[in-house]
Write a protein that holds these residues in place. Structure first.
Motif, PDB file in Angstrom:
ATOM      1  N   ASN A 184       0.829  -1.202   0.000  1.00  0.00           N
ATOM      2  CA  ASN A 184       0.000   0.000   0.000  1.00  0.00           C
ATOM      3  C   ASN A 184       0.872   1.264   0.000  1.00  0.00           C
ATOM      4  O   ASN A 184       0.475   2.301  -0.544  1.00  0.00           O
ATOM      5  N   GLN A 217      -8.903  -0.454   3.577  1.00  0.00           N
ATOM      6  CA  GLN A 217      -9.748   0.410   2.758  1.00  0.00           C
ATOM      7  C   GLN A 217     -10.664   1.288   3.591  1.00  0.00           C
ATOM      8  O   GLN A 217     -11.022   2.398   3.162  1.00  0.00           O
ATOM      9  N   LEU A 276      -3.442  -0.532  -4.718  1.00  0.00           N
ATOM     10  CA  LEU A 276      -4.482  -0.736  -3.716  1.00  0.00           C
ATOM     11  C   LEU A 276      -5.114   0.585  -3.297  1.00  0.00           C
ATOM     12  O   LEU A 276      -6.339   0.700  -3.185  1.00  0.00           O
ATOM     13  N   ARG A 277      -4.294   1.607  -3.072  1.00  0.00           N
ATOM     14  CA  ARG A 277      -4.842   2.892  -2.628  1.00  0.00           C
ATOM     15  C   ARG A 277      -5.704   3.524  -3.715  1.00  0.00           C
ATOM     16  O   ARG A 277      -6.724   4.149  -3.436  1.00  0.00           O
TER      17      ARG A 277
END
Length: 393
Positions: free
Chosen positions: A103, A142, A109-110
């Motif tokens: 991350n 998240q 992912l971000r």
């Protein structure tokens, strides 16, 4: 628009590798031999690649090393028509340390979380009870930004709404720890919050009985979050059935984030050389991006490549039956969603601008690009599209 290149069919069909062949050609030759049933030849080629490449070297070496190791694992399992149970480099699910490092050093992912969260925020505006079904809760990274945003936007007279997350995953202990962290964070915000773990040992169980353990309330606004989840439903029929079930719950929003790729073929196709060629094209861009932004000896980079990217490559080589699922591109995801009766919810101008700001602030490399097209948000490296995020209702 960034577009993925086609797999190199000519390289895939080589029967034997020349002495001076590149690591990529050797890997593709190994895949071809394994596909033909020549286990000894495949082991020999995989061994040559492993002995000549360095998992701490440049991007090309690291990429070839991970693919050769995955192919050697499959050869050692004695592939006989069905994909073997391949174990990743880390011997199991990625550690929270590796997940958080991924991350930090890469935006994938971000980018997915930020864009999906914005769609959920917009769909749930004004709701007093929000239920999020997260099909891959993992370590829950998240959700703190979303919970914070919900509190920041809350009506001062009414206070924040109640939020409930049903988090699915294969490891009960990981889910319980995730729930504890999220409850503590929500408590610090004075946000009414509940977390329910949903243990799903395999996606096949979900496809067979998707409502298992899922508690729905008619007065809740429902969001279904599918971030890097749908590709695990490898067969078209399995994906279609799942999306029809999602549609039957009448969610306010369905968020879909997936890697951009296509292996071609149909449900029963196990064309290992083509699948490996397509995956090498995708992961070469990922490894190149890491090389351009993170020092080669960085411990975080090594853990990400071993525990996350290496495990993903293992799954790709294993094939649909080994957990790798079936790669698809945005057009295929969109077609499946439309067929299930879902309607697109175009990404807002703010969502695309927010994604570009994320890249400038936290991943300041000229190679990354975020753009909005066809109602979705796309993330790419150089000329290669790597991820799409879309929302539906």
């Amino acid at each position: 628009m960034l577009e993925p290149p086609e797999p190199d069919d000519d390289a895939v069909s080589l029967p034997r590798a020349p002495v001076a062949a590149s690591p990529r050609v050797l890997v593709l030759t190994c895949a071809d031999l394994l596909h033909r049933g020549d286990l000894e030849g495949a082991r020999r080629i995989a061994g040559a690649v492993l002995s000549s490449t360095d998992p701490r070297g440049d991007a090309a070496d690291r990429l070839a090393h991970h693919f050769a190791r995955a192919l050697a694992l499959r050869a050692d399992e004695g592939h006989g028509g069905g994909a073997p149970a391949v174990v990743g480099v880390g011997g199991g699910p990625a550690s929270s340390t590796a997940y958080l490092a991924y991350n930090k050093i890469a935006p994938f992912l971000r980018f997915a979380h930020l864009t999906a969260n914005q769609a959920i925020l917009e769909a749930a505006a004004g709701a007093r009870r929000l239920h999020i079904v997260d099909l891959d809760a993992s370590h829950g990274v998240q959700w703190p930004p979303l919970l914070q945003a919900i509190c920041d936007r809350a009506d001062a007279n009414l206070g924040p709404p109640e939020v409930r997350i049903t988090g699915a995953g294969p490891d009960r202990d990981v889910l319980l720890r995730t729930g504890d962290r999220l409850r503590a964070f929500a408590s610090s915000l004075n946000l009414p919050f509940r977390f329910h773990p949903l243990l799903l040992p395999c996606t096949g169980q979900l496809a067979a009985d998707p409502a298992t353990g899922l508690e729905l309330h008619p007065d809740e606004t429902l969001a279904v979050n599918c971030v890097t989840f749908l590709h695990r439903l490898s067969r078209d029929g399995e994906l279609a059935a799942f999306l029809r079930w999602v549609r039957s719950m009448n969610p306010a929003v369905v968020t879909v984030a997936e890697r951009e790729g296509s292996a071609g073929g149909g449900d029963d196709d196990d064309d290992l050389p083509r699948r490996v060629a397509a995956a090498m094209d995708f992961y070469s861009a990922v490894f190149d991006a890491l090389e351009a932004t993170v020092p080669p000896g960085c411990a975080e980079r090594l853990s990400v490549e071993q525990e996350i990217l290496g495990t993903e490559i293992d799954a790709v080589v294993a094939g649909p039956g080994g957990g790798g699922g079936r790669p698809r591109g945005f057009e295929e995801w969109a077609a499946a969603a439309h067929a299930a009766g879902l309607s697109p919810q175009p990404a807002s101008t703010f969502a695309a601008a927010q994604a570009r700001l994320l890249l400038r602030l936290h991943y300041p490399s000229e190679g990354y690009a975020a753009e909005e097209a066809r109602g979705a948000c796309f993330l790419g490296w150089q000329t290669r599209t790597l991820m799409s995020v879309s929302s539906w209702h």
